[in-house]
Each structure stands twice: as structure tokens, then as C-alpha cells.
Design an enzyme around this catalytic site. Structure first.
Site, short mmCIF file in Angstrom:
data_model
loop_
_atom_site.label_atom_id
_atom_site.label_comp_id
_atom_site.label_asym_id
_atom_site.label_seq_id
_atom_site.Cartn_x
_atom_site.Cartn_y
_atom_site.Cartn_z
CB CYS A 86 -0.98 -0.05 1.16
SG CYS A 86 -2.38 1.10 1.00
CG HIS A 201 -3.20 -3.54 3.58
ND1 HIS A 201 -2.26 -2.87 4.36
CD2 HIS A 201 -3.85 -2.58 2.87
CE1 HIS A 201 -2.35 -1.57 4.13
NE2 HIS A 201 -3.31 -1.36 3.23
CD GLU A 203 -0.77 -5.49 6.31
OE1 GLU A 203 -1.23 -4.33 6.33
OE2 GLU A 203 -0.31 -6.03 5.27
#
Length: 228
Positions: A86, A201, A203
Site C-alpha cells: 500500500c 494488505h 497482513e
């Protein structure tokens, strides 16, 4: 392998990335951007998401001009895995580590939602656990996520498109494209293939309680290939 997750003023996904890496037994530490030697000594580097320097000028533009980015370039040149997520992807583009730029979403709105991605190449650390054509679900959260390549033909010819936004049938349609990225591109790799920039993302897709753990196979690019 020890991974340095670089924190700038305004980063807000650094701890999440470090925690997700530890879930797959990859040692990871958040490192303040001024601690350049810790980045220089790391076996891998993540530039996480957030709003470095408040996204003044352009998203990622100010962080791209900090001295630590020379250390990041050196790690890329040395063959270490480097991932920009990002805002981190925006920083990699702004610093010319990977080609292209990120512009405002065509909707002119912040988009925060799960998206479906298709794996376009497996010749990278971050997609080696996939087969070409596999689809995964990983969230996005951005306002300036529209990827515009410098040279689309070169990206395609060199097999450097990492992911594309696709629909439930695995097709890169306009409806599946959340930001207007050229050719539905959601992630790319650099010329040396050990550095990648992606807008979604991983994560945030690292535990079943989050709805999916598809992102762990992306972050596994920082683990030893012998670990599977």
C-alpha cells in the site's frame, strides 16, 4: 532471516506486518526509519502501509526521499526480499525502485474492502507458494491505489505483473477493479524479481478470524524456501 519493517511518521500497519510474519516463524522487528543500519543489516525489508508524512505532496513522495531508502535499494541490489504494501508500494514507485506511479482512485473515494486477486507469476519469493492463475482474497484500504505503469508492454513482456484484480470467475473485469488501475494490476515486481509492490494488505489476511489467511503465503516470501 530477520525482517526489518520500516516505520515512518504516519505508518500504521507496521506492527500488524511484524505480527503476521511472526505467525509464520519469520523473525521481524519494526525499525524506525532513522535507524538505517538496522535496515542495512536485515535479511529482508517491508515498507508497510499507512500515511507516511500525511501523504503530503503525493502518497509516499516524502518517505521516498529519506536516506533510509538508499539502504533499501542496497538490500534489493544484494538480492534480499523487499516488499512494499500500500503506502510502501507508493514509496517504492516514488523512489524508482519499481516502475510506475499511483494516482487517486477513479472513484475519488477511499476504498476499504476485500478484493480477489489472481496470481500472474510465480517467479518471485512472494508468489512461489502459488500456482499461476490461483486466486486469493486480500483486503485493500487506499485512496490513491490506481496503478499507472511507465511501460505496460515491458511489464507484461518481462512477466513482472504480480497480481491482477479479478471477479469470482477469475477474470480481470472493470467491475472487479476497485481503483481503475491500468490492466487491473494489483501488484508488480522489479527487474531483479526480489522486490515487489502491491496495493492489497496481506497482513490483514493473516488469520481465519480476519476472514482469510491467504496473505500468509505472500509473506512467506521472507521464509526459507526449504520451509515449503
Amino acid at each position: 532471516m530477520t525482517v526489518a519493517v520500516v516505520s515512518f511518521g504516519g505508518s500504521n500497519c507496521d506492527r500488524d506486518v511484524a505480527k503476521a510474519l511472526r505467525r509464520i516463524d519469520v523473525p521481524a522487528d519494526t525499525v524506525w526509519y532513522k535507524d538505517e543500519e538496522e535496515v542495512a543489516d536485515a535479511d529482508g525489508v517491508v515498507l508497510p502501509g499507512g500515511f507516511s508524512y500525511g501523504d503530503y505532496l503525493r502518497a509516499g513522495a516524502m518517505a521516498a526521499r529519506t536516506p533510509v531508502m538508499e539502504r533499501v535499494r542496497n538490500r534489493v541490489d544484494d538480492g534480499a526480499p523487499v516488499l512494499g504494501i500500500c503506502n510502501g508500494a507508493q514509496i517504492l514507485c516514488e523512489s524508482d525502485v519499481v516502475q510506475g506511479a499511483y494516482a487517486q482512485n477513479l472513484s475519488a473515494r477511499f476504498r476499504c474492502e476485500p478484493v480477489r486477486l489472481r496470481v500472474e507469476t510465480t517467479d518471485t519469493p512472494f508468489t512461489r507458494r502459488f500456482d499461476e492463475g490461483d486466486t486469493v482474497e486480500i483486503p485493500i484500504a487506499h485512496a490513491e491505489g490506481r496503478y499507472v505503469p511507465d511501460d505496460l508492454d515491458a511489464l507484461i513482456d518481462d512477466d513482472r505483473v504480480l497480481f491482477r484484480y479479478v471477479d469470482e470467475n477469475g477474470e480481470p473485469t472493470d467491475e472487479a477493479n476497485p481503483n481503475g488501475s491500468v490492466d487491473n494490476i494489483a501488484g508488480i515486481v522489479g527487474g531483479s524479481r526480489n522486490v515487489a509492490a502491491m496495493m492489497p494488505h496481506p497482513e490483514r489476511a493473516s488469520h481465519p478470524l480476519l476472514g482469510t489467511d491467504d496473505g500468509l503465503d505472500v509473506l512467506a516470501g521472507f521464509s526459507d524456501p526449504s520451509d515449503g
